[in-house]
Structure formats: C-alpha cells, structure tokens
Motif scaffolding. Structure first.
Motif, mmCIF file in Angstrom:
data_model
loop_
_atom_site.group_PDB
_atom_site.id
_atom_site.type_symbol
_atom_site.label_atom_id
_atom_site.label_comp_id
_atom_site.label_asym_id
_atom_site.label_seq_id
_atom_site.Cartn_x
_atom_site.Cartn_y
_atom_site.Cartn_z
ATOM 1 N N GLY A 197 1.117 -0.793 0.319
ATOM 2 C CA GLY A 197 0.135 0.329 -0.015
ATOM 3 C C GLY A 197 0.839 1.427 0.570
ATOM 4 N N ARG A 198 0.504 2.080 -0.610
ATOM 5 C CA ARG A 198 1.226 3.535 -0.651
ATOM 6 C C ARG A 198 0.517 4.847 0.461
ATOM 7 N N ALA A 199 1.036 5.376 0.884
ATOM 8 C CA ALA A 199 0.259 6.240 1.482
ATOM 9 C C ALA A 199 1.224 8.289 1.509
ATOM 10 N N GLU A 200 0.937 8.831 1.621
ATOM 11 C CA GLU A 200 1.080 10.248 1.854
ATOM 12 C C GLU A 200 1.447 10.928 2.827
ATOM 13 N N VAL A 201 2.421 10.882 3.514
ATOM 14 C CA VAL A 201 2.629 11.645 5.421
ATOM 15 C C VAL A 201 2.462 13.196 4.666
ATOM 16 N N THR A 202 1.148 14.556 5.034
ATOM 17 C CA THR A 202 1.839 15.578 5.306
ATOM 18 C C THR A 202 2.047 16.369 6.286
ATOM 19 N N SER A 203 2.665 16.246 7.009
ATOM 20 C CA SER A 203 3.249 17.364 9.112
ATOM 21 C C SER A 203 3.479 18.626 8.843
ATOM 22 N N ALA A 204 3.119 19.098 9.891
ATOM 23 C CA ALA A 204 3.500 20.619 10.171
ATOM 24 C C ALA A 204 5.383 20.821 10.020
ATOM 25 N N ALA A 205 5.067 19.430 10.880
ATOM 26 C CA ALA A 205 7.261 19.652 10.722
ATOM 27 C C ALA A 205 7.270 18.391 10.437
ATOM 28 N N PRO A 206 8.753 18.100 9.790
ATOM 29 C CA PRO A 206 9.590 17.060 10.104
ATOM 30 C C PRO A 206 9.038 16.006 11.293
ATOM 31 N N LEU A 207 8.712 15.073 10.700
ATOM 32 C CA LEU A 207 8.645 13.484 11.139
ATOM 33 C C LEU A 207 10.063 13.103 12.094
ATOM 34 N N SER A 208 10.274 12.874 13.290
ATOM 35 C CA SER A 208 11.422 11.960 13.850
ATOM 36 C C SER A 208 11.505 10.437 13.017
ATOM 37 N N ASP A 209 11.929 10.189 13.318
ATOM 38 C CA ASP A 209 12.243 8.660 12.770
ATOM 39 C C ASP A 209 11.099 7.581 13.217
ATOM 40 N N ALA A 210 12.114 7.767 14.730
ATOM 41 C CA ALA A 210 10.785 7.107 15.755
ATOM 42 C C ALA A 210 9.490 7.485 15.828
ATOM 43 N N GLN A 211 8.616 8.667 14.928
ATOM 44 C CA GLN A 211 7.446 8.586 15.050
ATOM 45 C C GLN A 211 7.275 7.834 13.756
ATOM 46 N N ARG A 212 8.015 8.071 12.944
ATOM 47 C CA ARG A 212 7.799 7.679 10.815
ATOM 48 C C ARG A 212 7.720 5.961 11.849
ATOM 49 N N SER A 213 8.447 5.237 12.124
ATOM 50 C CA SER A 213 8.262 4.020 12.708
ATOM 51 C C SER A 213 7.103 4.055 13.155
ATOM 52 N N ARG A 214 6.752 4.803 14.302
ATOM 53 C CA ARG A 214 4.954 4.582 14.998
ATOM 54 C C ARG A 214 4.454 4.317 14.066
ATOM 55 N N LEU A 215 4.284 5.458 12.954
ATOM 56 C CA LEU A 215 2.705 5.740 11.487
ATOM 57 C C LEU A 215 2.947 4.089 11.077
ATOM 58 N N LYS A 216 3.962 4.028 10.096
ATOM 59 C CA LYS A 216 3.956 2.844 9.645
ATOM 60 C C LYS A 216 4.267 1.800 10.393
ATOM 61 N N ALA A 217 4.554 1.790 11.439
ATOM 62 C CA ALA A 217 3.520 0.339 11.930
ATOM 63 C C ALA A 217 1.870 0.655 11.827
ATOM 64 N N GLU A 218 1.496 1.950 12.369
ATOM 65 C CA GLU A 218 -0.069 1.838 12.583
ATOM 66 C C GLU A 218 -0.793 1.493 11.412
ATOM 67 N N LEU A 219 -0.347 1.659 10.449
ATOM 68 C CA LEU A 219 -0.721 1.959 9.064
ATOM 69 C C LEU A 219 -0.818 0.414 8.609
ATOM 70 N N GLU A 220 0.225 -0.238 8.253
ATOM 71 C CA GLU A 220 0.657 -1.819 8.256
ATOM 72 C C GLU A 220 -0.497 -2.315 8.871
ATOM 73 N N GLY A 221 -0.748 -1.833 10.688
ATOM 74 C CA GLY A 221 -1.529 -2.785 10.999
ATOM 75 C C GLY A 221 -2.769 -2.875 10.408
ATOM 76 N N ARG A 222 -2.945 -1.692 9.920
ATOM 77 C CA ARG A 222 -4.668 -1.772 9.628
ATOM 78 C C ARG A 222 -5.050 -2.099 8.330
ATOM 79 N N SER A 223 -3.504 -3.050 7.446
ATOM 80 C CA SER A 223 -4.183 -3.009 6.338
ATOM 81 C C SER A 223 -3.892 -5.144 6.125
ATOM 82 N N ASP A 224 -3.698 -5.784 5.380
ATOM 83 C CA ASP A 224 -4.139 -7.130 5.183
ATOM 84 C C ASP A 224 -2.991 -7.630 5.136
ATOM 85 N N GLY A 225 -2.292 -7.688 5.710
ATOM 86 C CA GLY A 225 -0.953 -7.946 6.031
ATOM 87 C C GLY A 225 0.033 -7.519 5.024
ATOM 88 N N GLY A 226 -0.340 -6.715 4.715
ATOM 89 C CA GLY A 226 0.472 -6.118 3.604
ATOM 90 C C GLY A 226 2.126 -4.688 4.115
#
Length: 183
Positions: free
Chosen positions: A105-134
């Motif tokens: 899956g592909r997603a475009e994330v727009t934020s007011a300020a750059p996200l930290s690596d930890a924030q990016r990892s958490r967001l990626k994990a959250e979105l992958e958790g909602r996907s069908d195992g992809g």
C-alpha cells in the motif's frame, strides 16, 4: 483511471506474469511514467490531435530507445489504436496492480514539521497494522500551514488530523450555530 487504461494494464500484468517479468516491467514502466510526468511538453505532444500517429510513435521510440520488447509493442499498439495519450494512465494502473499483487500500500503523509524516525516508524507500524498483512510505503511532505497534526492520504481516503482542519471545523460550528462546545 479510465477503463481503457485498466484493460491495457491488466493485459500487461497477465503477459508479464506469463513471462515472469512483472518486477522488471514494473520498474521500466515506473521510470517511463516519471519521464512522462516530468515533461509537460511530452504530455501535450501525446495528447495533441494535430500530431500524426507515426510522429508520435517515432518520438516515443526515440525517448524510450532502451525499452523492452513488451514496451515497444505497447507503444506500437497504442499509437496504431490512437490511444497514446492513455500511456500515463496505463503506467499508473499497472503500478497499482503490481502493488496490489505484492500487497504493498502507499500513503502520503503531510505534517506541519518533519517527523522523527521514531514517529515515522510508529506511523508505518500503525498503518501496516490496518492493512491486510501487507506493507505500506510512505512518502512524507512538510506543510507548515497545517499548524500541527497529520494528513494521511491512502488511495481515495484522506484522514485529516491537522490542527488547521480542526480549527476550520470549530469556526464552522461557531458561524452556523452548531452544538455548543463543552469542556
């Protein structure tokens, strides 16, 4: 996406699956798509009814001179059918089919300020958790006008959790006499 583009993309997917060349074709078409999207002149040229088909075919073969036989045949077929302007849509549709087959899956994330690596990892994990195992591949943009929060666009779905959006909703409520705000 047009039905025409979808039909061509499906045919390309079937052909490349038979030939076991889906991944290389996806890479080639993605590069082709970048070339076309990066050149306004090329897009206008392809869509112009004033340019004859043989000139369009010759130009496409010149621009994509390193193309595989499959892509060369695709160009010839599109030009012969007068559908060369569909090429960008076909490339996009093929990319989507290829991603779906690989459960990407592909997603475009727009934020007011750059996200930290930890924030990016958490967001990626959250979105992958909602996907069908992809997996989910993220692209990031910064837009200070959001004031805070995130806007996440996945396909046709937009999740707007920005502070700007929340303030706009509050403003609308106040103007239209919406429900009172409680603590």
């Amino acid at each position: 996406m047009s039905n025409v583009a979808d039909r061509y993309a499906k045919a390309l997917m079937e052909l490349s699956a038979e030939q076991n060349t889906t991944d290389p074709l996806a890479t080639e078409l993605a590069e082709m798509g970048q070339t076309i999207s990066g050149s306004r002149d090329l897009r206008v040229f392809l869509g112009s009814p004033l340019v004859k088909a043989d000139k369009k075919g010759a130009a496409l073969h010149a621009v994509f001179s390193q193309a595989s036989q499959v892509v060369e045949r695709l160009i010839d077929l599109l030009v012969s059918k007068g559908r060369e302007a569909e090429l960008p849509a076909i490339v996009t549709a093929f990319g989507q089919l290829h991603d779906r087959a690989r459960k990407i899956g592909r997603a475009e994330v727009t934020s007011a300020a750059p996200l930290s690596d930890a924030q990016r990892s958490r967001l990626k994990a959250e979105l992958e958790g909602r996907s069908d195992g992809g997996t989910v591949e993220l692209t990031y943009r910064v837009d200070p006008s959001l004031l805070g929060g995130l806007v996440i666009k996945q396909g046709d779905t937009v999740q707007d959790g920005s502070l700007r959006y929340q303030l706009e909703k509050l403003r609308e409520q106040l103007i239209t006499g919406g429900a009172p705000i409680s603590n």
